[in-house]
Design a protein around this motif. Structure first.
Motif, PDB file in Angstrom:
ATOM      1  N   UNK A  77     -75.567  62.119 -16.126  1.00 28.66           N
ATOM      2  CA  UNK A  77     -75.340  62.198 -17.574  1.00 28.66           C
ATOM      3  C   UNK A  77     -73.927  62.679 -17.904  1.00 28.66           C
ATOM      4  N   UNK A  78     -73.415  62.211 -19.043  1.00 29.21           N
ATOM      5  CA  UNK A  78     -72.166  62.779 -19.558  1.00 29.21           C
ATOM      6  C   UNK A  78     -72.402  64.261 -19.827  1.00 29.21           C
ATOM      7  N   UNK A 103     -61.720  68.846 -18.001  1.00 28.75           N
ATOM      8  CA  UNK A 103     -62.531  69.182 -16.822  1.00 28.75           C
ATOM      9  C   UNK A 103     -63.829  68.387 -16.823  1.00 28.75           C
ATOM     10  N   UNK A 104     -64.472  68.249 -17.991  1.00 29.43           N
ATOM     11  CA  UNK A 104     -65.698  67.443 -18.087  1.00 29.43           C
ATOM     12  C   UNK A 104     -65.423  65.995 -17.691  1.00 29.43           C
ATOM     13  N   UNK A 138     -58.223  58.549 -11.135  1.00 25.22           N
ATOM     14  CA  UNK A 138     -57.561  59.762 -10.649  1.00 25.22           C
ATOM     15  C   UNK A 138     -56.166  59.970 -11.245  1.00 25.22           C
ATOM     16  N   UNK A 139     -55.289  58.946 -11.272  1.00 24.14           N
ATOM     17  CA  UNK A 139     -53.971  59.177 -11.898  1.00 24.14           C
ATOM     18  C   UNK A 139     -54.077  59.525 -13.380  1.00 24.14           C
ATOM     19  N   UNK A 140     -55.034  58.915 -14.068  1.00 23.11           N
ATOM     20  CA  UNK A 140     -55.219  59.207 -15.487  1.00 23.11           C
ATOM     21  C   UNK A 140     -55.658  60.651 -15.679  1.00 23.11           C
ATOM     22  N   UNK A 141     -56.605  61.085 -14.870  1.00 17.04           N
ATOM     23  CA  UNK A 141     -57.132  62.437 -15.016  1.00 17.04           C
ATOM     24  C   UNK A 141     -56.088  63.484 -14.638  1.00 17.04           C
TER      25      UNK A 141
END
Length: 658
Positions: free
Chosen positions: A96-97, A296-297, A318-321
């Motif tokens: 779940x989100x 973080x979520x 990953x690069x976006x985060x």
């Protein structure tokens, strides 16, 4: 709720039967042998139908199933319904989100005193710690002594997902004697005209048709469950009511649900705050507010939704985060983080990039939150129908622009031009009734006159008869303080149609076979009309989805056509001639189908498909859109899964028309 007063009516039955038998015997005695023989044949047929009616009444009039068993069956039906909906929404795929919530500040002014929430009198009652995340919602709810919870959040903040998870958890972990949680949308409630218990029982009977079965104490099993506090209402859509009705709804809920009745209600924050200011807080209800997703979520959720890239467990996200968590100085990153703080936008981004393999780095190319949100909304339909050549986007846009938020197949006729609908009804009625008049021996003048009058009457019914399918109309209505079984909506136009058709048949029988034949015809009409009711009684407690309602209404429409055509046609054949009987049977069957929701839907579907507005196989298309996650099912109707998506489709339609 008051009990039904049936004793006085039952006491009249022996006298009515005696009077009918006496009249029939007198009429047969005074008539010739030939007429008596024909009347006896017709009378036997009508008596058989009446006997069947009595048998059905004795079996289906009142439910013998204990309310505990009804509640258990409802619990299972609700569980299966919303487990399927959760699978379609991919709530648990792969996880779940991370929806979270907190208790609003005391200054928010949207909650009752903590003493009332905790059911503990006296000053200085401490607040409850109700903060939590999605997998803790049931624990948090059970921590509220009043069993009353209000969930606030912005559009797309995860309210619906939270309600579904709470409902399923309460069913899985609850005891048999606990109230059954049922998720309903308040959009159909008019609090200034209908009490909440009335509405709740009506929606239960419509959504789970077997609960419309009769109950000696309260009219229907649904009303009995509501009166016995065996239902826990889980309510969504308060903010979708008219603004003036929202405050009225809060006051009506307070009046209708005294302690200890529990409930759960979800709404957008600002509309709820305005409703409280104009009305009142919900007595004893704790209030929580959903929180935006953090970087973080997002880092904990989005990589799990994408395929690993190469040997390392890295993904395109990953690069976006990394950029989202790098620091506050990156304005494009701050914009993307703000948009993706909404669970709705995160789920759309997941579909647009994780499910397609596209590079999410393009999210940083947008220069305003509105542009990025519109981009994600615009990707929803193309991604869902990737590789499908059908013009699904055009069909969905048409539905958004021509039907209300609830996409009900039986309301499709409202999208037709009224002159077209009336002309179709007039043509069918004129042809069938004119042919009937001709075959019963009326001649060309009588056929022409009957065709004109029949066409006008049929057009009137088609244009003004309230159109609700069989399963959805098995609600309850309140008349003179008594709960009774019945159909919602005034059936005035339908009754006029019966009177017009019945009068025409009786007059034809009078002039061709005499007054006794007309009397027999009236008896056949009464028997056919009475038997209609018993075709509506469902067997099992189960959620009445759109497809189930359509099949039920089609089955009922065809059964009624055969029943009405058979009874009236056999009467005309016995009293006049076989060709006359066939003509009457055909007219009764065709007009019977025309006056049903399925019959009208068939006309509307064919017309709109010919115009290219909708597909020929509309219901499979809607069901497929539901499986693809663009629509959600709400009882017997569909809705766009997100109001924002519907608004975006409407904006495209307005742009094309301007």
């Amino acid at each position: 709720m008051r009990r039904l007063a049936r004793g006085n009516h039952r006491n009249l039955i022996p006298f009515i039967v005696t009077a009918v038998v006496a009249i029939a015997v007198t009429l047969i005695w005074q008539s010739g042998l030939d007429t008596a023989d024909r009347l006896a044949s017709v009378g036997s047929f009508v008596l058989g139908a009446a006997t069947l009616l009595a048998a059905l009444r004795s079996r289906g009039s009142f439910t013998a199933v204990p309310l505990g068993e009804q509640a258990a069956a409802l619990r299972e039906a609700v569980r299966e319904q919303w487990r399927a909906e959760e699978r379609i929404r991919r709530v648990q795929d792969p996880a779940p989100i991370p929806v979270r919530w907190a208790v609003p500040e005391p200054a928010a002014g949207v909650q009752d005193h903590w003493a009332n929430v905790r059911r503990a009198g006296g000053p200085g009652i401490a607040a409850l710690d109700l903060a939590g995340r999605l997998d803790e919602i049931t624990t948090v709810f059970r921590r509220v002594p009043s069993r009353r919870l209000v969930v606030l959040g912005e559009a797309g903040s995860g309210k619906s997902v939270l309600l579904i998870r709470l409902l399923l958890d309460l069913i899985e972990t609850g005891q048999a004697e606990e109230p059954v949680p049922v998720l309903l949308s308040l959009t159909t409630w008019s609090p200034d005209r209908q009490s909440f218990p009335d509405w709740l029982a009506e929606r239960l009977a419509a959504g789970y048709p077997a609960l419309s079965a009769g109950h000696r104490g309260f009219g229907t099993a649904a009303a009995a469950l509501v009166a016995g506090d065996r239902i826990l209402p889980v309510l969504d859509g308060l903010d979708e009511l008219p603004t003036a009705a929202q405050a009225t709804a809060l006051l009506a809920l307070n009046a209708a649900l005294p302690q200890p009745a529990g409930f759960v209600l979800a709404a957008r924050t600002e509309p709820y705050r305005a409703a409280v200011s104009a009305g009142d807080v919900l007595t004893g209800a704790a209030v929580v507010r959903l929180q935006p997703l953090t970087a973080t979520d997002l880092a904990a959720y989005l990589p799990l939704t994408a395929r690993p890239a190469g040997a390392a467990p890295a993904t395109r996200w990953d690069p976006v985060l990394r950029r989202l968590t790098a620091g506050p100085g990156d304005e494009p990153a701050r914009l993307v983080a703000g948009v993706l703080s909404s669970p709705l936008m995160t789920s759309l981004a997941r579909a647009a990039y994780s499910d397609t393999g596209a590079d999410p780095a393009e999210l940083f190319d947008f220069r305003s939150p509105g542009d990025l949100e519109e981009h994600l909304l615009d990707q929803a339909v193309p991604v869902a129908y990737s590789g499908d050549p059908r013009p699904a986007g055009e069909w969905l846009t048409w539905l958004a622009g021509h039907l209300p938020a609830d996409i009900a197949w039986w309301r499709l006729t409202t999208a037709l031009p009224r002159p077209l609908l009336g002309a179709t009804g007039a043509l069918i009625g004129a042809v069938t009734l004119a042919a009937t008049a001709w075959f019963v021996g009326g001649g060309p003048l009588a056929a022409a006159g009957t065709g004109v009058l029949g066409g006008a009457a049929t057009a009137l019914v088609v244009l003004h008869q309230p159109m609700v399918p069989t399963g959805a109309r098995l609600g309850i209505r309140r008349t003179r303080g008594l709960w009774i079984r019945g159909r919602t909506g005034a059936p005035t136009a339908g009754v006029l149609g019966w009177l017009a058709g019945g009068t025409a048949l009786a007059v034809a029988l009078w002039f061709t076979a005499g007054p006794l034949a007309a009397l027999a015809g009236c008896g056949a009409i009464a028997a056919a009309r009475a038997l209609d009711v018993w075709l509506d009684v469902p067997a099992d407690v189960g959620a009445a989805g759109p497809d189930e309602l359509l099949r039920s209404d089609r089955r009922t429409a065809l059964s009624r056509a055969v029943l009405r055509g058979g009874i009236l046609g056999a009467t005309a054949a016995a009293l006049i001639s076989v060709p006359a009987g066939l003509a009457v049977a055909t007219a009764a069957a065709v007009t019977s189908v025309l006056f049903t929701a399925w019959g009208r839907f068939t006309i509307a579907r064919c017309w709109l498909a010919l115009r290219g507005h909708l597909p020929w196989r509309l219901m499979p298309f809607l069901s497929d859109a539901h499986r693809r996650g663009l629509l959600r099912q709400s009882g017997g109707t569909y809705q766009f899964r997100h109001a924002r998506l519907r608004e975006r489709l409407l904006s495209h339609q307005h742009a094309e028309s301007s």
